[in-house]
Write an enzyme that holds these catalytic residues in place. Structure first.
Site, PDB file in Angstrom:
ATOM      1  N   PHE A   1       1.029  -1.187   0.259  1.00 61.75           N
ATOM      2  CA  PHE A   1      -0.247   0.006   0.180  1.00 61.75           C
ATOM      3  C   PHE A   1       0.897   1.300   0.144  1.00 61.75           C
ATOM      4  CE2 PHE A   1      -3.053   2.431   2.834  1.00 61.75           C
ATOM      5  CZ  PHE A   1      -3.807   3.163   1.879  1.00 61.75           C
TER       6      PHE A   1
ATOM      7  N   VAL B   1      13.276 -11.196   1.824  1.00 60.45           N
ATOM      8  CA  VAL B   1      14.015 -10.287   4.060  1.00 60.45           C
ATOM      9  C   VAL B   1      14.332 -11.571   4.362  1.00 60.45           C
ATOM     10  CG1 VAL B   1      13.449  -8.368   3.352  1.00 60.45           C
ATOM     11  CG2 VAL B   1      12.219  -9.449   4.620  1.00 60.45           C
TER      12      VAL B   1
ATOM     13  N   TYR C   1       3.803  -7.157  17.314  1.00 53.43           N
ATOM     14  CA  TYR C   1       4.315  -6.296  16.028  1.00 53.43           C
ATOM     15  C   TYR C   1       5.236  -5.457  16.467  1.00 53.43           C
ATOM     16  CZ  TYR C   1       3.458  -2.962  12.582  1.00 53.43           C
ATOM     17  OH  TYR C   1       3.714  -1.716  11.523  1.00 53.43           O
TER      18      TYR C   1
END
Length: 330
Positions: free
Chosen positions: A11, A48, A132
């Site tokens: 996004f 990654v 997170y």
């Protein structure tokens, strides 16, 4: 200038790519495990978690903008947070050293502060309440270690956005706007809690600005001011949709939280994901207000928060954009 946007198919990355595509002096590549709907010719496929794939895709002497992350509340297995957010950052640092990268712009999150006091700024206490926020802060530390190896020539910009919204996003703000637009919205709590928000176009503009900063460590919360209360937000959206700004029935927080717990149990039993959960009810009713040092950077956001909200509401609920892709985030 060469810019590598790691996680650039998402996004924010797509918005940033759109801006960089209009800059005559910048050449950019997207490094992502998924293709880009808007710039497929710019994509180099990499993950990654794989240092070899990063070695094969990061451009020598480039500016790296790192957006890739695991961020949803319901990521499983939980180890993905560490594998992507922490080890991914460490892998990128290794490759940055090898490739002579001197500037990294990293999008972290205000979740590193946890349930922060109202008005928390960049000096706020780090106290994440979930994996997170924890792993994003550990990634910050990895990038700081990279910058400290050559502090006079390396630039690290850490951007900690609050909740991000905008056209084509299918995250928490969109879900709220959709409920309001449908007429089925029920306010949980008194609605006096305030929410800091960030418009995607403004964040993309700041990331473009950040790649020009001088050597050092620069940390900014990204907030578009002024903050809305939930009552103001709902009333403003209703007016944009031609409805009454008045808010009718309100559900007490305790009742809403217990309903969220019921959905938590249903999710655990069925393995399904639901739009309602206890943590989302808690987030909805909590104050989430941050301050920012953005004004000291010289950056001016191109879109006001009220105009950003109007653009989003018009795009999603008044105009027709069925042919456009969407992005699923929190």
């Amino acid at each position: 200038m060469n810019v590598d946007i790691v996680g650039g198919s998402g996004f924010i990355g797509t918005r940033l790519s759109r801006r960089l595509s209009q800059a005559e002096t910048i050449r950019f590549s997207i490094i992502d495990k998924a293709p880009s709907a808007l710039f497929p010719e710019r994509v180099k496929i990499a993950d990654v978690r794989s240092i070899d794939s990063l070695r094969a895709t990061v451009t020598a002497d480039s500016v790296v903008v790192h957006l890739a992350a695991e961020h949803r509340d319901d990521v499983r297995p939980l180890s993905l947070y560490d594998e992507v957010n922490v080890q991914g950052a460490k892998n990128l640092c290794v490759v940055a050293r090898e490739k002579g990268v001197k500037t990294i712009v990293f999008t972290s999150t205000v979740a590193v502060y946890g349930f922060a006091p109202i008005g928390t700024d960049e000096s706020g206490m780090i106290a994440p309440f979930n994996d997170y926020g924890r792993t994003k802060y550990e990634a910050e530390l990895a990038f700081k270690a990279w910058q400290a190896e050559a502090p006079s020539i390396r630039t690290l910009v850490i951007v900690r956005p609050t909740v991000v919204f905008g056209e084509q996003n299918r995250g928490n703000v969109f879900n709220l706007l959709r409920q309001i637009a449908s007429g089925r919205f029920v306010m949980v709590g008194d609605g006096k809690n305030r929410k800091s928000m960030a418009y995607v176009e403004n964040i993309a503009a700041f990331l473009e600005f950040a790649i020009t900063l001088k050597p050092g460590v620069h940390i900014y919360n990204y907030i578009d001011k002024p903050d809305f209360t939930m009552n103001n937000l709902v009333g403003t959206v209703n007016r944009m949709l031609g409805k009454s700004a008045a808010i009718g029935f309100r559900l007490p927080f305790v009742v809403g939280f217990m309903i969220g717990k019921v959905f938590d149990l249903a999710a655990a039993i069925t393995g399904r994901r639901f739009a309602i959960s206890s943590i989302r009810v808690k987030k909805f009713c909590a104050n989430s207000v941050y301050n920012t040092a953005l004004e000291t950077s010289g950056f001016l956001p191109p879109v006001s928060l009220s105009d950003a909200l109007e653009r989003t509401v018009r795009h999603e609920f008044i105009e027709s954009h069925d042919h456009e892709g969407v992005f699923y985030t929190e």
